[in-house]
Structure formats: structure tokens, C-alpha cells
Design a protein around this motif. Structure first.
Motif, PDB file in Angstrom:
ATOM      1  N   SER A 293       9.444   8.022   5.431  1.00 13.11           N
ATOM      2  CA  SER A 293       8.402   7.043   5.643  1.00 13.11           C
ATOM      3  C   SER A 293       7.674   6.861   4.733  1.00 13.11           C
ATOM      4  O   SER A 293       7.292   8.018   3.775  1.00 13.11           O
ATOM      5  CB  SER A 293       7.603   7.262   6.970  1.00 13.11           C
TER       6      SER A 293
ATOM      7  N   ASN B 218      -3.938  -0.476  16.342  1.00 14.24           N
ATOM      8  CA  ASN B 218      -2.659  -0.217  16.896  1.00 14.24           C
ATOM      9  C   ASN B 218      -1.934   1.113  16.250  1.00 14.24           C
ATOM     10  O   ASN B 218      -1.288   1.734  16.994  1.00 14.24           O
ATOM     11  CB  ASN B 218      -1.618  -1.434  16.525  1.00 14.24           C
TER      12      ASN B 218
ATOM     13  N   LYS C 211      14.695   3.942  15.307  1.00 11.40           N
ATOM     14  CA  LYS C 211      14.290   3.499  14.012  1.00 11.40           C
ATOM     15  C   LYS C 211      15.484   3.967  12.751  1.00 11.40           C
ATOM     16  O   LYS C 211      15.798   3.308  11.894  1.00 11.40           O
ATOM     17  CB  LYS C 211      12.964   4.197  13.575  1.00 11.40           C
TER      18      LYS C 211
ATOM     19  N   LYS D 119      17.688   1.653  10.306  1.00  4.67           N
ATOM     20  CA  LYS D 119      17.662   1.663   8.829  1.00  4.67           C
ATOM     21  C   LYS D 119      18.923   1.722   8.502  1.00  4.67           C
ATOM     22  O   LYS D 119      19.426   1.071   7.535  1.00  4.67           O
ATOM     23  CB  LYS D 119      17.030   2.774   8.599  1.00  4.67           C
TER      24      LYS D 119
ATOM     25  N   SER E 288       9.898  -1.571  11.609  1.00  7.38           N
ATOM     26  CA  SER E 288       9.786  -0.343  12.453  1.00  7.38           C
ATOM     27  C   SER E 288       8.824  -0.504  13.602  1.00  7.38           C
ATOM     28  O   SER E 288       9.089   0.117  14.722  1.00  7.38           O
ATOM     29  CB  SER E 288       9.043   0.774  11.439  1.00  7.38           C
TER      30      SER E 288
HETATM   31  N1  CTP Z   1       1.901  -3.648  11.212  1.00  8.24           N
HETATM   32  C1  CTP Z   1       1.137  -4.522  11.990  1.00  8.24           C
HETATM   33  N2  CTP Z   1       1.838  -5.735  12.244  1.00  8.24           N
HETATM   34  C2  CTP Z   1       3.089  -5.795  11.747  1.00  8.24           C
HETATM   35  C3  CTP Z   1       3.753  -5.045  11.070  1.00  8.24           C
HETATM   36  C4  CTP Z   1       2.951  -3.868  10.766  1.00  8.24           C
HETATM   37  O1  CTP Z   1       0.010  -4.162  12.417  1.00  8.24           O
HETATM   38  N3  CTP Z   1       3.835  -7.144  12.179  1.00  8.24           N
HETATM   39  C5  CTP Z   1       1.091  -2.426  10.817  1.00  8.24           C
HETATM   40  C6  CTP Z   1       1.299  -1.365  12.066  1.00  8.24           C
HETATM   41  O2  CTP Z   1      -0.002  -0.726  12.012  1.00  8.24           O
HETATM   42  C7  CTP Z   1       2.394  -0.569  11.611  1.00  8.24           C
HETATM   43  C8  CTP Z   1       2.092  -0.455  10.025  1.00  8.24           C
HETATM   44  O3  CTP Z   1       1.573  -1.681   9.706  1.00  8.24           O
HETATM   45  O4  CTP Z   1       2.311   0.825  11.989  1.00  8.24           O
HETATM   46  C9  CTP Z   1       3.288  -0.177   9.137  1.00  8.24           C
HETATM   47  O5  CTP Z   1       4.418  -0.973   9.711  1.00  8.24           O
HETATM   48  P1  CTP Z   1       5.748  -0.569   9.502  1.00  8.24           P
HETATM   49  O6  CTP Z   1       6.198  -0.296   7.980  1.00  8.24           O
HETATM   50  O7  CTP Z   1       6.601  -1.409  10.291  1.00  8.24           O
HETATM   51  O8  CTP Z   1       6.113   0.850  10.133  1.00  8.24           O
HETATM   52  P2  CTP Z   1       5.964   2.437  10.039  1.00  8.24           P
HETATM   53  O9  CTP Z   1       5.699   2.755  11.454  1.00  8.24           O
HETATM   54  O10 CTP Z   1       5.025   2.692   8.817  1.00  8.24           O
HETATM   55  O11 CTP Z   1       7.403   2.535   9.793  1.00  8.24           O
HETATM   56  P3  CTP Z   1       8.275   3.229   8.615  1.00  8.24           P
HETATM   57  O12 CTP Z   1       8.362   4.863   8.985  1.00  8.24           O
HETATM   58  O13 CTP Z   1       9.602   2.629   8.379  1.00  8.24           O
HETATM   59  O14 CTP Z   1       7.507   3.170   7.483  1.00  8.24           O
END
Ligand code: CTP
Ligand code: MG
Length: 337
Positions: free
Chosen positions: A72, A140, A162, A166, A180
Motif C-alpha cells: 500500500s 472515513n 483487495k 489487484k 480499494s
Molecule cells: N477515499 C475517499 N473516497 C474515495 C476514494 C478514497 O474518501 N472515493 C479516501 C478514503 O479515506 C480511503 C483513501 O482515500 O481510505 C485511500 O483510498 P484508496 O487508495 O482507494 O484505498 P487504500 O485503503 O489506501 O488502499 P490501497 O491499500 O490500495 O492503497
């Protein structure tokens, strides 16, 4: 196209639980990974504090919501008074500062729904996204983290989903599949709907936490340690739940009419949300309500073509868990064109 509806899960599904748990364990970030992340946050704090001494730095996303794997990235939100300047001006200045401080591949992405600076940390190799005053993301992040503490099957299920997404190429919002974050919300909603329930609906309970963002109150019950035996009656294994998850999204979800909502702990109708027709680029073909920005459909990027791809992948997931002799391997075979 004919859809064959599977009804009963195979009898020996639980034999795959140890393999899936082992995979989950291997995906969890190491202590070394976490300490490298902390070093990055420390050096970033230093870079930022000279120019903006009153700025507060929050981690959000998977590095703070407990759903992060060792792959991540690091998501950072700067909270500050922006006075007469604009967010974009701040981001451009921030990009300049980060380049001076020897961060690599620094890029201001100002046209996105949430404008960010993206960069990479030469020390750790981590990629890092920085946004300004996006407190919904901070709220969130805490909500997801709190849900994760209620029953460990949420983390296990979400890590596996997840990882699967991927490898199967369905975790790319710029190509019309899901973030994610959307997958984690789908897992939470799914566990809220098990019988007996595995997760409660924290936003439907007496609030013990509240953060007001713009004019929206983000409030919910966050004393989750009180809920440690909430799910005691449900004994479903992770293999069974993963199969049920794919099965739900392959065969049971009513794509035409329903919206999933963790805010309400159930599904509601598109009609109730006025999400029945395409508005601009929001097609509302697969509807996932954001828990706090309730006008925001996390599936809005899904189009006619990608919804077909997604549904075929859910069907494949269910079928592999149902029939394959080595589902823990086959399920995660990477898909390349
Ligand atoms: N987020 C959001 N609204 C979205 C997408 C993302 O508020 N439509 C915020 C959320 O707080 C989310 C963060 O951006 O936890 C990161 O999004 P994302 O990269 O999709 O998730 P991660 O949990 O960081 O996943 P990864 O491990 O793949 O990086
Ligand atoms: Mg992330």
C-alpha cells in the motif's frame, strides 16, 4: 448470456480456511514496513512545518485504517487554514518544497476530484499522496479502522478481496473498476447483512464520536471495545464468507435497483437516492454509497463494459472457490490481457 445460479456452497469449503488465513498473514505489513512509513511521515512533517507551522498532518487511507498491505501507498492529509489562497496554489507550493527537499517524482495532480501532490520517497521507495483539508477522508479512515476492531474476519476478508482485485485487474478507478476503499465498504456491508450479523451498523447507534466537515456531521458509535462479542453467534469461516461474498456480487445483488449503504447497514433503492439515471459521468450502474459523503457513489466510474468485467470476475471467484481443487492459488492467478 445465461447465468447459472449456484445455491449451496461445497461441503468441504472450510478446508480452505487455513490456506486463506496464511495468505492474509503474509499480506499484513511488517514492523519494518510500518517504521519506514513513520520515517516518511517524520521527514514530511519537517518539510511542511517550515512553510506552514500551523498545519496538522493526518494519515488516512490504508496506512491508517488498518486495511493496508505491504504494497500500500501512504496517504497524507494536511489540515490548514488556507486564507485567501486556493488549494491548488498550496499544492503547487508544496510540490516545489518537496522537490527542494529531494523527494522524487513530485507531481501536482490538480484536476482530480480530490487534488493531490503525488511523490515518491527515495529512502523507502514508498509512493505518497498528499491532499489538503480533506477531512471526510480522515473521518472515513477512522470509521473503517473502528469497524476492523469488531471482528477479525473483516480484515481477513477485505485483505483477500483487495489482493484478488489487484491481481485480477479490477482495482483501477481510472479504467472504470473499483477503488480499494470501495471494496472495503462492500465487505463491511456484506458482514452487516450476514445472519447472524458479523458487524453492527455504527452510524445507526448512539454517536460517541463526531466530526463536522463542511456542513456535514460525521457521527457514529466509536466505543467498539464494547462490541467485542457482537458477532459471537456467527461461526462462519473465512473461506465460506469469501465464497458468499463473490456469490452475492455475482448472483444476488440487484444491480438494477439497489444501492449498498453501510451508513444504514442494508441496501436501499436507487430511487431513494435519485440515482436512477446517468447524471454527467455518474452512471450509477453499481451503486455504493459513501458513508459520510452520501451523495457520492463509489461505483460511479463503473460503465457498461466494466460492470460486465466485474460481474464475470465475481462469478469466477465464486466458481473457483466452489469447484477448483486448489482455490487459494487459482483465485489469485493474475489476469493479463
Ligand atoms: N477515499 C475517499 N473516497 C474515495 C476514494 C478514497 O474518501 N472515493 C479516501 C478514503 O479515506 C480511503 C483513501 O482515500 O481510505 C485511500 O483510498 P484508496 O487508495 O482507494 O484505498 P487504500 O485503503 O489506501 O488502499 P490501497 O491499500 O490500495 O492503497
Ligand atoms: Mg492508498
Amino acid at each position: 448470456r445465461m447465468r447459472r445460479r449456484q445455491v449451496e456452497c461445497r461441503g468441504d469449503i472450510d478446508t480452505f480456511t487455513p490456506g486463506l488465513i496464511a495468505l492474509y498473514e503474509s499480506l499484513k505489513p511488517s514492523e519494518e514496513h510500518k517504521s519506514k512509513q513513520q520515517q516518511l511521515v517524520d521527514s514530511l512533517t519537517k518539510s511542511v512545518s517550515i512553510e506552514w507551522p500551523n498545519a496538522q498532518l493526518h494519515l488516512y487511507g490504508s496506512c491508517a485504517n488498518s486495511f493496508g498491505t505491504s504494497h500500500s501507498d501512504v496517504d497524507v492529509c494536511l489540515q490548514m487554514e488556507i486564507g485567501t489562497g486556493s488549494t491548488v496554489e498550496i499544492l503547487l507550493r508544496l510540490a516545489e518544497i518537496l522537490r527542494t527537499d529531494n523527494f522524487e517524482s513530485v507531481e501536482a495532480i490538480t484536476g482530480a476530484r480530490v487534488p493531490i501532490v503525488r511523490m515518491s520517497d527515495p529512502g523507502s521507495g514508498f509512493s505518497c499522496d498528499i491532499c489538503i483539508n480533506n477531512l471526510f477522508a480522515v473521518a472515513n479512515t477512522k470509521l473503517l479502522k473502528d469497524y476492523a476492531q469488531i471482528d477479525q474476519r473483516l480484515l481477513q476478508l477485505a485483505f483477500l478481496v483487495k489482493h484478488w482485485a489487484k491481481l485480477r485487474g479490477v482495482n483501477e478507478t481510472y479504467r472504470g473498476t473499483l477503488s480499494s476503499y470501495a471494496y472495503v465498504i462492500m465487505c463491511i456491508n456484506f458482514l452487516q447483512l450476514r445472519e447472524p450479523k458479523i458487524l453492527p451498523c455504527l452510524q445507526a447507534m448512539e454517536p460517541t464520536y463526531a466530526l463536522t466537515v463542511d456542513d456535514t456531521e460525521c457521527a457514529y458509535f466509536d466505543e467498539v471495545h464494547q462490541l467485542h462479542d457482537f458477532s459471537a453467534e456467527n461461526k462462519e469461516s473465512i473461506a465460506k464468507l469469501l465464497w458468499e461474498f463473490f456469490h452475492y456480487w455475482a448472483f444476488h445483488h440487484d444491480y438494477r435497483n439497489d444501492v449498498i449503504s453501510i451508513r444504514l447497514g442494508k441496501t436501499i433503492t436507487k430511487q431513494e437516492k435519485n440515482w436512477t439515471t446517468r447524471i454527467g459521468n455518474d452512471r450509477h450502474l453499481m451503486c455504493i454509497e459513501d458513508p459520510f459523503e452520501t451523495g457520492h457513489d463509489l461505483g460511479r466510474v463503473v460503465d457498461r463494459q466494466t460492470i460486465r468485467i466485474l460481474r464475470e470476475e465475481f462469478e469466477r471467484g465464486a466458481a473457483v472457490l466452489q469447484y477448483d481443487h486448489d482455490p487459494c492459488v487459482t483465485l489469485f492467478e493474475s489476469y493479463t490481457l
